[in-house]
Design a protein around this motif. Structure first.
Motif, PDB file in Angstrom:
ATOM      1  N   HIS A 103     -52.723 -86.509  98.725  1.00  0.00           N
ATOM      2  CA  HIS A 103     -51.979 -87.209  97.671  1.00  0.00           C
ATOM      3  C   HIS A 103     -51.867 -88.680  98.043  1.00  0.00           C
ATOM      4  CE1 HIS A 103     -48.726 -86.196 100.530  1.00  0.00           C
ATOM      5  NE2 HIS A 103     -48.239 -87.366 100.157  1.00  0.00           N
ATOM      6  N   ARG A 163     -48.215 -91.300  91.687  1.00  0.00           N
ATOM      7  CA  ARG A 163     -48.851 -90.375  92.626  1.00  0.00           C
ATOM      8  C   ARG A 163     -50.083 -89.703  92.013  1.00  0.00           C
ATOM      9  NH1 ARG A 163     -46.454 -86.614  96.865  1.00  0.00           N
ATOM     10  NH2 ARG A 163     -47.660 -84.715  96.709  1.00  0.00           N
ATOM     11  N   SER A 189     -53.085 -86.769  93.166  1.00  0.00           N
ATOM     12  CA  SER A 189     -53.240 -85.732  94.183  1.00  0.00           C
ATOM     13  C   SER A 189     -54.439 -84.854  93.878  1.00  0.00           C
ATOM     14  CB  SER A 189     -51.973 -84.869  94.255  1.00  0.00           C
ATOM     15  OG  SER A 189     -51.752 -84.232  93.024  1.00  0.00           O
TER      16      SER A 189
END
Lengths: 130, 215
Positions: free
Chosen positions: A52, A59, A61
């Motif tokens: 991530h 974010r 991931s």
């Protein structure tokens, strides 16, 4: 609230600055021990290996591998032990920058219905030897 | 050698177009309001009150027009610089590189008229671009890691003269590969900046791809 002790160990890489470094495309060997402190009725206990981003950006991931290791009733103080061996992906490499960091981890999740999940993670570095 | 095409070419014209639209809409909105207030105040005999009633819409609308003009000037800069220098031809020995790999960059640019150049800079850059939400806005921040930089000192170019440059560049061993994910991007670029005396700078960027492999 249910609790559990989770121990994660990884091997097969080099130790660099207190973390294990693995070559992209290499093999990571790992072991997980989950010891519930109470009886837990869980949906699943899963080992995930993924990356991530951390830093300024939202974010992102990605999961490389997902291994279910248990489900249903977990008895208090009865450890579940699971060993695994995973071929690591070739990218993305671990990265520590100004706004962006890319973090690799082995994460164990106990998914409990209608309750917060119990999580534990062990970070590692995916990068070639310099 | 493989030719590179500049990245973000349309962006320059987008700024100009945005500036024109912004200024146009600001003017179209401001003029009828100012006209209406002028007509209303012209019925009174007091010139001071007439001026006061016009001052607010002109000052308020003027701010919007000023913002639009700033965008127009920003959008015109590369076009003005393009009147002095032609679009460069940039080629690299290999456009898909590996970490630790060396490559050659060839740069050719013709000057359309006699030009005093203060400096020509060629840089190899790893750029981090991170995008995030702040309230209702989406914000992108960038940070450039300048890996290599070459400078050509000040000199005069005659009209029709071509500037030729060849540089050996290297992606440092162990350096990060090109990476693009949701709202997080690591891009390798060659950035060229021609600083022209008395004219806007000419700058262009060229993307190169670094594979997740070591030499």
């Amino acid at each position: 609230m249910a609790t559990a002790d989770i121990q994660i160990s990884v091997s097969g890489g080099d130790s660099v600055g207190g973390m294990m470094r693995f070559d992209p495309g290499g093999t990571l060997q790992g072991a997980v021990q989950v010891t519930p402190r109470d009886n837990i009725n869980c949906k699943a206990v899963t080992v995930r290996l993924g990356w991530h981003t951390e830093g300024r950006g939202d974010r992102a991931s990605g999961n490389a591998v997902e291994i279910p290791i248990a489900q249903g009733n977990l008895s208090a103080n009865t450890p579940i032990y699971h060993q695994f061996s995973v071929i690591l992906p070739r990218e993305p490499w671990s990265y520590a920058g100004h706004y962006i960091n890319i973090i690799w981890e082995v994460k164990v999740t106990i998914d409990i219905p209608l309750a917060p999940d119990i999580n534990a993670a062990q970070l590692f570095v995916l990068a070639p030897r310099r | 050698m493989q030719k590179l095409s500049s990245s973000g070419g349309c962006g320059k014209y987008a700024i100009l177009l945005f500036g024109l639209l912004w200024t146009g809409i600001s003017c179209v909105t401001m003029l009828p309001i100012a006209g209406g207030m002028l007509a209303a105040s012209s019925s009174s005999d007091d010139p001071a009150s007439m001026l006061m009633s016009l001052a607010f819409p002109l000052a308020f609308g003027g701010c919007f027009v000023a913002v639009g003009l700033a965008f127009i000037i920003g959008g015109l800069r590369p076009i003005i610089a393009g009147a002095r220098v032609s679009k460069p031809e940039v080629a690299v020995s290999n456009s898909t590189l590996r970490s630790g790999e060396e490559f050659t960059l060839d740069y050719q640019q013709m000057f359309k008229a006699g030009t005093d150049v203060e400096r020509i800079t060629i840089q190899l850059i790893l750029r981090e671009s991170a995008t995030y939400r702040r309230g209702t806005d989406t914000v992108t921040v960038t940070h450039d890691h300048i890996v290599q930089s070459f400078e050509t000192p000040a000199r005069h170019f005659e009209g029709g003269e071509t500037f030729n440059d060849r540089r050996r560049m290297i992606i440092p061993r162990g350096a990060m590969h090109t990476f693009e994910a949701y709202r997080n991007k690591l891009a390798w670029l060659v950035k060229v900046k021609v600083e022209i005396k008395g004219w806007p700078d000419f700058d262009e960027e060229y993307s190169i791809r670094v594979l997740p492999e070591m030499v």
